[in-house]
Scaffold this active site. Structure first.
Site, mmCIF file in Angstrom:
data_model
loop_
_atom_site.group_PDB
_atom_site.id
_atom_site.type_symbol
_atom_site.label_atom_id
_atom_site.label_comp_id
_atom_site.label_asym_id
_atom_site.label_seq_id
_atom_site.Cartn_x
_atom_site.Cartn_y
_atom_site.Cartn_z
ATOM 1 N N GLY A 10 0.796 -1.220 0.000
ATOM 2 C CA GLY A 10 0.000 0.000 0.000
ATOM 3 C C GLY A 10 0.827 1.267 0.000
ATOM 4 O O GLY A 10 0.395 2.306 -0.504
ATOM 5 N N ASN A 11 2.044 1.214 0.572
ATOM 6 C CA ASN A 11 2.876 2.417 0.621
ATOM 7 C C ASN A 11 3.322 2.852 -0.769
ATOM 8 O O ASN A 11 3.805 3.972 -0.951
ATOM 9 C CB ASN A 11 4.105 2.175 1.512
ATOM 10 C CG ASN A 11 4.961 1.022 1.034
ATOM 11 O OD1 ASN A 11 4.441 0.001 0.608
ATOM 12 N ND2 ASN A 11 6.262 1.172 1.116
ATOM 13 N N LYS A 36 -10.521 -9.352 8.098
ATOM 14 C CA LYS A 36 -9.781 -8.350 7.339
ATOM 15 C C LYS A 36 -10.542 -7.020 7.379
ATOM 16 O O LYS A 36 -11.618 -6.893 6.794
ATOM 17 C CB LYS A 36 -9.632 -8.828 5.892
ATOM 18 C CG LYS A 36 -8.956 -7.823 4.964
ATOM 19 C CD LYS A 36 -7.472 -7.780 5.173
ATOM 20 C CE LYS A 36 -6.797 -6.932 4.095
ATOM 21 N NZ LYS A 36 -5.353 -6.803 4.317
ATOM 22 N N LYS A 96 -2.995 -9.955 -1.280
ATOM 23 C CA LYS A 96 -2.291 -9.789 -2.555
ATOM 24 C C LYS A 96 -0.956 -10.523 -2.573
ATOM 25 O O LYS A 96 -0.457 -10.888 -3.648
ATOM 26 C CB LYS A 96 -2.102 -8.308 -2.893
ATOM 27 C CG LYS A 96 -1.206 -7.506 -1.974
ATOM 28 C CD LYS A 96 0.165 -7.279 -2.556
ATOM 29 C CE LYS A 96 1.035 -6.392 -1.715
ATOM 30 N NZ LYS A 96 1.070 -6.600 -0.259
ATOM 31 N N LYS A 99 3.499 -12.132 4.327
ATOM 32 C CA LYS A 99 4.557 -11.916 3.332
ATOM 33 C C LYS A 99 5.579 -13.054 3.392
ATOM 34 O O LYS A 99 5.994 -13.587 2.356
ATOM 35 C CB LYS A 99 5.232 -10.564 3.572
ATOM 36 C CG LYS A 99 4.283 -9.390 3.466
ATOM 37 C CD LYS A 99 4.983 -8.072 3.671
ATOM 38 C CE LYS A 99 3.978 -6.937 3.807
ATOM 39 N NZ LYS A 99 3.001 -6.876 2.727
#
Length: 314
Positions: A13-14, A130, A214, A276
């Site tokens: 998102g960053n 979420k 994602k 991740k």
């Protein structure tokens, strides 16, 4: 010795900002880091998150339905599709412009509106966790729960947010088209926001009220495209154990066995670094020679060259 690689990049998102003006600024710097890899001769496929964007769209559509009783509430799967379109629009134009500045005048950049099949029996549907969208008052949260059946949860005294399921991706519906575009030299933006979540009922794909992680979608895509490298971009240069403590240790190289041990010891936060690392393990362990990298956006090129980032491998 230089080796051309097929790389799937998962943008956090960053890399996109939290609003439309921020996004239009962020994609300019994001495109520079991506084009560094393209300029070095690598094949690049891009997946992006959509947390702030899909929440913004969902809230806007909910507000519209409150103002106009003839407007039904918009399904979350449709909100994900909307986010894919406008994020892809900004991102592909920024990459195209940066490529042209570097002399790549005939390198097409395309966005694929992508559906990703999930299992309707995934246990995530039984425990939505979420959070999406902005914080709401109890009155607004109660309205959404009553009118739309949304599950609303209070978040650390900051207000209420809608929570949805985050099931694991099982199949990328448009994979054949994506593969053909990548094989023909296109720079492809796909599986935005983890993909539009759908379930298969006979021949019909039905949108699911969910948001797919994602990073897991990126791992599945990278495996299906037979990529060499999966780069998961985040807010830190490397993965750490004992993060934020006096004995904090930054890691440059992890075997799958070491990463799994650190997961078991609870070093990685759920909803942050844990998915991740899990996605990186999933890809790196799927075939000999595959490597996953976790690092900062601006360090992606250095990560490929082995200068920084956390490398996860067999």
């Amino acid at each position: 010795m230089y080796t051309r690689k097929r790389i799937v990049i998962a943008l956090g998102g960053n890399a996109l900002g939290d609003s439309l003006p921020e996004q239009m600024t962020a994609v300019k710097s994001t495109s520079k880091a991506i084009c560094d890899l393209i300029e070095d001769g690598h094949e690049v496929v891009i997946v992006h998150g959509n947390g702030p964007q899909v929440g913004m769209i969902n809230n806007a559509m909910s507000a519209l339905s409150r103002e106009d009783e003839n407007q039904p509430n918009t399904p979350l799967s449709v909100c994900v599709a909307m986010s894919q379109g406008y994020i892809g629009y900004d991102l592909q134009n920024a990459i195209r412009e940066e490529l042209r500045k570097r002399g790549f005048l005939r390198t097409p950049v395309v966005t694929i509106i992508t559906q990703v099949r999930v299992d309707e029996k995934d246990p995530a549907f039984d425990n939505p966790s979420k959070p999406i969208g902005r914080f709401l008052s109890k009155e607004d949260a109660d309205f959404q729960a009553k009118e739309y059946g949304h599950i609303m949860k209070e978040d650390a005294g900051r207000g209420y947010r809608r929570v949805v399921a985050s099931p694991k991706p099982k199949e990328i519906v448009e994979l054949g088209a994506i593969r053909n575009l990548v094989d023909s030299g296109r720079v492809v933006i796909t599986c935005g926001g983890g993909g539009i979540p759908v379930t298969l009922k006979g021949d019909h794909l039905s949108g699911a009220s969910a948001v797919i992680d994602k990073d897991f979608a990126s791992s599945l895509l990278a495996k299906e495209l037979d990529a060499d490298v999966l780069i998961i971009l985040t807010a830190v240069e490397k993965v750490a154990i004992n993060f934020g403590k006096e004995n904090e240790q930054w890691l440059s190289d992890l075997t799958i066995e070491e990463a799994e041990r650190y997961i078991g010891e609870g070093h990685f936060a759920p909803g942050s670094m844990l998915p991740k690392v899990q996605a990186a393990i999933d890809f790196a362990g799927s075939k000999a020679g595959r490597t996953a990298m976790i690092t900062l956006l601006e360090k992606a090129k250095d990560g490929i060259m082995g200068k920084t980032g956390t490398r996860i491998h067999k």
